[in-house]
Design a protein around this motif. Structure first.
Motif, PDB file in Angstrom:
ATOM      1  N   LEU A  18      83.112 -30.306  88.268  1.00  0.00           N
ATOM      2  CA  LEU A  18      83.559 -30.478  86.825  1.00  0.00           C
ATOM      3  C   LEU A  18      82.756 -31.638  86.388  1.00  0.00           C
ATOM      4  N   SER A  19      81.923 -31.580  85.462  1.00  0.00           N
ATOM      5  CA  SER A  19      81.404 -32.831  85.056  1.00  0.00           C
ATOM      6  C   SER A  19      81.569 -32.927  83.419  1.00  0.00           C
ATOM      7  N   ILE A  20      82.045 -34.298  83.269  1.00  0.00           N
ATOM      8  CA  ILE A  20      82.450 -34.559  81.890  1.00  0.00           C
ATOM      9  C   ILE A  20      81.585 -35.627  81.332  1.00  0.00           C
ATOM     10  N   GLU A  21      80.831 -35.671  80.191  1.00  0.00           N
ATOM     11  CA  GLU A  21      80.195 -36.799  79.689  1.00  0.00           C
ATOM     12  C   GLU A  21      81.211 -37.631  78.866  1.00  0.00           C
ATOM     13  N   LEU A  22      81.490 -38.925  79.142  1.00  0.00           N
ATOM     14  CA  LEU A  22      82.184 -39.862  78.577  1.00  0.00           C
ATOM     15  C   LEU A  22      81.578 -40.541  77.360  1.00  0.00           C
ATOM     16  N   THR A  23      81.411 -39.755  76.372  1.00  0.00           N
ATOM     17  CA  THR A  23      80.971 -40.129  74.781  1.00  0.00           C
ATOM     18  C   THR A  23      82.012 -41.053  74.515  1.00  0.00           C
ATOM     19  N   PRO A  24      81.463 -41.959  73.367  1.00  0.00           N
ATOM     20  CA  PRO A  24      82.639 -42.669  72.780  1.00  0.00           C
ATOM     21  C   PRO A  24      83.612 -42.091  72.057  1.00  0.00           C
ATOM     22  N   THR A  25      83.185 -40.764  71.555  1.00  0.00           N
ATOM     23  CA  THR A  25      84.160 -39.884  70.856  1.00  0.00           C
ATOM     24  C   THR A  25      85.193 -39.311  71.865  1.00  0.00           C
ATOM     25  N   VAL A  26      84.709 -38.960  73.015  1.00  0.00           N
ATOM     26  CA  VAL A  26      85.891 -38.491  74.158  1.00  0.00           C
ATOM     27  C   VAL A  26      86.623 -39.600  74.577  1.00  0.00           C
ATOM     28  N   VAL A  27      86.161 -41.010  74.810  1.00  0.00           N
ATOM     29  CA  VAL A  27      86.965 -41.991  75.277  1.00  0.00           C
ATOM     30  C   VAL A  27      88.150 -42.416  74.110  1.00  0.00           C
ATOM     31  N   VAL A  28      87.567 -42.380  72.715  1.00  0.00           N
ATOM     32  CA  VAL A  28      88.565 -43.011  71.828  1.00  0.00           C
ATOM     33  C   VAL A  28      89.203 -41.875  71.331  1.00  0.00           C
ATOM     34  N   SER A  29      89.010 -40.597  71.151  1.00  0.00           N
ATOM     35  CA  SER A  29      89.740 -39.400  70.827  1.00  0.00           C
ATOM     36  C   SER A  29      90.877 -39.302  71.838  1.00  0.00           C
ATOM     37  N   THR A  30      90.587 -39.384  72.977  1.00  0.00           N
ATOM     38  CA  THR A  30      91.677 -39.188  74.082  1.00  0.00           C
ATOM     39  C   THR A  30      92.638 -40.455  74.148  1.00  0.00           C
ATOM     40  N   ALA A  31      92.204 -41.453  74.009  1.00  0.00           N
ATOM     41  CA  ALA A  31      93.309 -42.594  73.842  1.00  0.00           C
ATOM     42  C   ALA A  31      94.268 -42.459  72.564  1.00  0.00           C
ATOM     43  N   LEU A  32      93.458 -42.149  71.339  1.00  0.00           N
ATOM     44  CA  LEU A  32      94.308 -41.962  70.460  1.00  0.00           C
ATOM     45  C   LEU A  32      95.102 -40.620  70.380  1.00  0.00           C
ATOM     46  N   ALA A  33      94.819 -39.356  71.049  1.00  0.00           N
ATOM     47  CA  ALA A  33      95.553 -38.532  71.238  1.00  0.00           C
ATOM     48  C   ALA A  33      96.846 -38.723  72.101  1.00  0.00           C
ATOM     49  N   THR A  34      96.698 -39.771  73.102  1.00  0.00           N
ATOM     50  CA  THR A  34      97.840 -40.080  73.929  1.00  0.00           C
ATOM     51  C   THR A  34      98.510 -41.209  73.420  1.00  0.00           C
ATOM     52  N   MET A  35      98.252 -41.538  72.142  1.00  0.00           N
ATOM     53  CA  MET A  35      98.947 -42.699  71.344  1.00  0.00           C
ATOM     54  C   MET A  35      98.908 -43.994  71.969  1.00  0.00           C
ATOM     55  N   ASP A  36      97.644 -44.209  72.744  1.00  0.00           N
ATOM     56  CA  ASP A  36      97.428 -45.359  73.374  1.00  0.00           C
ATOM     57  C   ASP A  36      96.309 -46.189  72.489  1.00  0.00           C
ATOM     58  N   PHE A  37      96.933 -47.285  71.825  1.00  0.00           N
ATOM     59  CA  PHE A  37      96.097 -47.959  70.658  1.00  0.00           C
ATOM     60  C   PHE A  37      95.617 -49.447  71.331  1.00  0.00           C
ATOM     61  N   THR A  38      95.690 -49.405  72.625  1.00  0.00           N
ATOM     62  CA  THR A  38      95.089 -50.799  73.062  1.00  0.00           C
ATOM     63  C   THR A  38      93.695 -50.837  73.091  1.00  0.00           C
ATOM     64  N   PRO A  39      93.245 -52.024  72.455  1.00  0.00           N
ATOM     65  CA  PRO A  39      91.615 -51.977  72.184  1.00  0.00           C
ATOM     66  C   PRO A  39      90.768 -51.712  72.971  1.00  0.00           C
ATOM     67  N   VAL A  40      90.866 -51.885  74.207  1.00  0.00           N
ATOM     68  CA  VAL A  40      89.783 -51.661  75.245  1.00  0.00           C
ATOM     69  C   VAL A  40      89.681 -50.077  75.481  1.00  0.00           C
ATOM     70  N   HIS A  41      90.337 -49.423  74.678  1.00  0.00           N
ATOM     71  CA  HIS A  41      89.854 -47.838  74.678  1.00  0.00           C
ATOM     72  C   HIS A  41      89.357 -47.538  73.503  1.00  0.00           C
ATOM     73  N   HIS A  42      89.154 -48.373  72.600  1.00  0.00           N
ATOM     74  CA  HIS A  42      88.447 -47.859  71.140  1.00  0.00           C
ATOM     75  C   HIS A  42      87.808 -48.892  70.431  1.00  0.00           C
ATOM     76  N   ASP A  43      87.697 -50.256  70.964  1.00  0.00           N
ATOM     77  CA  ASP A  43      87.134 -51.423  70.324  1.00  0.00           C
ATOM     78  C   ASP A  43      86.216 -51.964  71.247  1.00  0.00           C
ATOM     79  N   VAL A  44      84.702 -51.647  71.280  1.00  0.00           N
ATOM     80  CA  VAL A  44      83.904 -52.186  72.173  1.00  0.00           C
ATOM     81  C   VAL A  44      83.889 -53.815  72.136  1.00  0.00           C
ATOM     82  N   GLU A  45      84.030 -54.336  70.954  1.00  0.00           N
ATOM     83  CA  GLU A  45      84.035 -55.687  71.052  1.00  0.00           C
ATOM     84  C   GLU A  45      85.271 -56.414  71.829  1.00  0.00           C
ATOM     85  N   GLY A  46      86.413 -55.857  71.416  1.00  0.00           N
ATOM     86  CA  GLY A  46      87.634 -56.134  71.902  1.00  0.00           C
ATOM     87  C   GLY A  46      87.830 -56.069  73.608  1.00  0.00           C
TER      88      GLY A  46
END
Length: 137
Positions: A18-46
């Motif tokens: 199983l191959s999954i492209e880790l696009t920014p949308t995948v990384v950010v949306s899955t973090a938000l879906a799991t209610m993980d608002f830690t900046p390292v999962h959605h804020d590149v500069e952070g």
């Protein structure tokens, strides 16, 4: 959707990759879906300010993808008994996560699958998933 039966699984069976492209949308949306608002999962500069190269998958997403990998193979009636995963290198946005797996044990109706999730830096997640499948009909 079909589900494998216990008698259809052989020791040493290799699961399809199983191959999954880790696009920014995948990384950010899955973090938000799991209610993980830690900046390292959605804020590149952070993420970079904390020493990371880019945003990366969170733990809950990785665990969910391990389970998805195995149940995509077994089908929906599989019952997961245990998941034991060791995290390795980060799975950064822009990379590809490739899952592989092998059946390593069949005992007393329980099947154990060894799973590896690899990115370009190396192993992101390695471990085992123990499950039970429906018996022969």
């Amino acid at each position: 959707m079909r589900t494998l039966r216990e008698d259809q699984v052989e020791l040493g069976a290799v699961l399809p990759e199983l191959s999954i492209e880790l696009t920014p949308t995948v990384v950010v949306s899955t973090a938000l879906a799991t209610m993980d608002f830690t900046p390292v999962h959605h804020d590149v500069e952070g993420a970079r300010a904390q020493g990371s190269t880019d945003i990366f998958l969170n733990i809950l997403t990785t665990m969910g993808l391990v389970e998805r990998y195995v149940t995509d193979w077994t089908g929906p009636a599989a019952v997961i008994r245990r998941i034991n995963v060791k995290l390795g290198v980060p799975a950064y946005s822009g990379d590809r996560l490739l899952f592989t797996g092998t059946v390593t044990s069949i005992a007393s109706g329980e099947i154990t699958v060894k799973v590896r999730g690899k990115v370009s830096l190396g192993d992101h997640a390695t471990g085992t998933v123990a499950l039970v499948l429906p018996a022969r009909r």
